[in-house]
Design an enzyme around this catalytic site. Structure first.
Site, PDB file in Angstrom:
ATOM      1  N   GLU A   1      -2.498  -2.812 -11.978  1.00 62.16           N
ATOM      2  CA  GLU A   1      -2.719  -1.372 -11.731  1.00 62.16           C
ATOM      3  C   GLU A   1      -2.264  -0.473 -12.880  1.00 62.16           C
ATOM      4  O   GLU A   1      -1.695   0.600 -12.657  1.00 62.16           O
ATOM      5  CB  GLU A   1      -2.039  -0.957 -10.423  1.00 62.16           C
ATOM      6  CG  GLU A   1      -2.644  -1.627  -9.203  1.00 62.16           C
ATOM      7  CD  GLU A   1      -2.069  -1.136  -7.884  1.00 62.16           C
ATOM      8  OE1 GLU A   1      -1.208  -0.230  -7.891  1.00 62.16           O
ATOM      9  OE2 GLU A   1      -2.478  -1.665  -6.830  1.00 62.16           O
TER      10      GLU A   1
ATOM     11  N   GLU B   1      -5.943  -7.308  -4.381  1.00 64.57           N
ATOM     12  CA  GLU B   1      -5.093  -6.636  -3.391  1.00 64.57           C
ATOM     13  C   GLU B   1      -5.996  -5.925  -2.405  1.00 64.57           C
ATOM     14  O   GLU B   1      -6.832  -5.111  -2.814  1.00 64.57           O
ATOM     15  CB  GLU B   1      -4.127  -5.632  -4.034  1.00 64.57           C
ATOM     16  CG  GLU B   1      -2.964  -6.257  -4.768  1.00 64.57           C
ATOM     17  CD  GLU B   1      -1.894  -5.232  -5.173  1.00 64.57           C
ATOM     18  OE1 GLU B   1      -1.674  -4.269  -4.401  1.00 64.57           O
ATOM     19  OE2 GLU B   1      -1.304  -5.411  -6.250  1.00 64.57           O
TER      20      GLU B   1
END
Length: 519
Positions: A194, A315
């Site tokens: 991320e 995720e």
């Protein structure tokens, strides 16, 4: 009655059914309409040093429930039963401040560090060798995610050497000194987590990240050319973010170096919204996957032999009823969601989308494995399985099958904003060798059972259909310790006329159903 309507009524009666008896929906299945193989890694998971996922979940030294290595034996059995195929570690936000060298060697000499992602104190008693031993013990493929935030290219290169090098190099010698003679041979490596998000330690622009990941990937492959690399794709979908621009830049720079582009998506829990609004998230998932797949194709265009790049949805889950951040109270609860029946239905939203895009989604990792946003919850004396455990376990039995492009005609329902979508959310898979077909149907209507005609375009049915189903009148019902049988799925059998190509089935309102039959 006009002539055309009269003819239509007579024709319908001649076929042996009236308009009142006609199915409200139709599903047509053709085993020749293959989307792609359902890769086993679609049924993966994710373990981060967050709350009690690792310490007190997977790993609890000194517990009567743990083995000599500190691994909770009851958790390992539940993980095996869940069918986890691949496990991503150590983060997550945690990894962007993590130094893997802190987690190797004698535990008594490992330094404790402040966890700058979640506000905890990291003991480093569970590190690389513990994680890889856990994967080996449970038969799970590991994914190691490097620190692309505060870490360096040398850190990444040396980690590959420690884990995979067979020759007598410095870091291979350290691994042997720490008790592991042969290499771990970790095949899958994530190039960070991320980094597109401003919440991430070491946040970078797309160009900055792509430059770092390119050089890190090159250095890591100089140590082991056989490894597969996962580049950081979009995770920041906040208003004003240019997630498509991020993917475009990363793909343009890394298209000849990486094997996967990651996507992260969490569906917010249902609070005051309708069940229909909550379960309409499949449109968003489908859109993000399809846009990303088209971006991959665009990046590869004009190349004679482009490197194959798949999507790693590494995720995903329903999250979060608490607000994550550097907050001790939030960390104390560790994002320990209590998932309700409605969240089990949301598993069908995600998994149906992954199967419908089996040609490009080749890895997916539920976040997370134990306690934190997890299907398994522990305490000192045992565990229980949450509602979301059961759909993941059952869908996982379709790994290796061929996902099919299914034709669906269904009544529509509307979101509170007035957007219409099909009440039935459908995917299907086919095993050519056994001629077994699985039809996965989520009825997203909270009001209506939907009578459906299921048709096979090729092959006649055997004399029964096996039914796996989750349904419950209370959408907010949950499990807890000592009360964990409320939301378990039910199995039954539907007798059908042998050698027919169609049958009728009514999908109950707010239900997730898998029909299994042989052609």
């Amino acid at each position: 009655m006009n002539r055309s309507l009269a003819v239509l009524v007579l024709s319908s009666l001649a076929l042996g059914r009236s308009f009142a008896q006609a199915p409200a929906a139709r599903i047509k299945i053709d085993p020749d309409r293959v989307v792609g193989e359902i890769h086993p890694h679609v049924f993966g998971n994710f373990a981060e040093h967050l709350g009690r996922c690792v310490y007190g979940g997977m790993y609890e030294e000194g517990s009567a429930l743990s083995d000599a290595d500190g691994f909770r034996k009851d958790v390992m059995e539940a993980v095996k039963q869940l069918g986890v195929s691949i496990l991503r570690w150590p983060g997550g936000n945690f990894v962007s401040g993590y130094n893997w060298k802190d987690g190797i060697g004698p535990k008594s000499s490992r330094p404790a560090r402040a966890d700058l992602a979640w506000g905890a104190l990291e003991s480093n008693r569970f590190g690389t060798d513990e994680f890889l031993r856990y994967c080996e013990r449970t038969g799970i493929e590991p994914v190691l995610c490097i620190n692309a935030g505060l870490g360096t290219i040398d850190d990444a290169r040396e980690w590959v050497e420690y884990v995979n090098e067979s020759r007598d190099t410095y870091w291979a010698a350290q691994r042997r000194k720490n008790g592991r003679d042969k290499p771990w041979n970790v095949k899958y490596w994530g190039l960070g987590n991320e980094i597109d998000g401003p919440w991430q330690l070491g946040h970078k622009t797309a160009a900055e990240y792509a430059a770092f990941a390119l050089e890190a990937g090159k250095a890591m492959r100089r140590v082991d050319p056989s490894i597969k690399l996962v580049a950081v794709g979009a995770s920041n979908y906040k208003p004003g973010s240019d997630w498509m621009g991020w993917n475009r830049t990363v793909l343009e720079k890394l298209k000849d170096e990486v094997d996967y582009l990651s996507l992260h998506t969490y569906v917010p829990p249902r609070r005051e919204q309708t069940l229909e609004d909550f379960l309409s998230a499949s449109r968003m998932l489908d859109e993000r996957i399809e846009i990303t797949a088209s971006q991959i194709r665009a990046a590869q265009s004009g190349t004679a032999k482009p490197r194959p790049i798949a999507i790693a949805f590494d995720e995903w889950n329903v999250c979060c009823r608490t607000s994550p951040g550097i907050d001790l109270e939030v960390h104390r609860t560790g994002l320990e969601e209590r998932y309700g029946f409605e969240d089990a239905l949301a598993m069908g939203v995600f998994l149906n989308s992954f199967l419908r895009h089996a040609d490009v989604v080749k890895m997916a990792n539920l976040a997370q494995l134990v306690n934190a946003l997890a299907p398994i919850v522990t305490n000192k004396s045992g565990l229980f399985l949450q509602s979301i455990y059961f759909p993941i376990e059952e869908y996982g039995k379709q790994r290796g099958n061929m996902a099919l492009d299914v034709w669906v005609s269904s009544p529509t329902i509307a979101t509170s904003g007035g957007e219409a979508f099909r009440a039935l959310d459908v995917s299907a898979s086919w095993n050519p060798s056994t001629r077994r077909l699985s039809l996965n149907v989520l009825n997203r209507s909270s009001q209506d059972d939907i009578s459906t005609q299921v048709e096979s375009a090729d092959g006649k049915l055997a004399n029964q259909v096996e039914i796996w189903q989750m349904r419950h009148p209370d959408m907010r019902a949950t499990h807890d310790f000592g009360r964990d049988r409320t939301l378990v799925p039910k199995s039954s059998v539907l007798a059908v006329t042998p050698n027919t190509k169609r049958f009728n089935y009514t999908f109950p309102k707010a239900s997730l159903t898998i029909l299994k039959f042989t052609l």
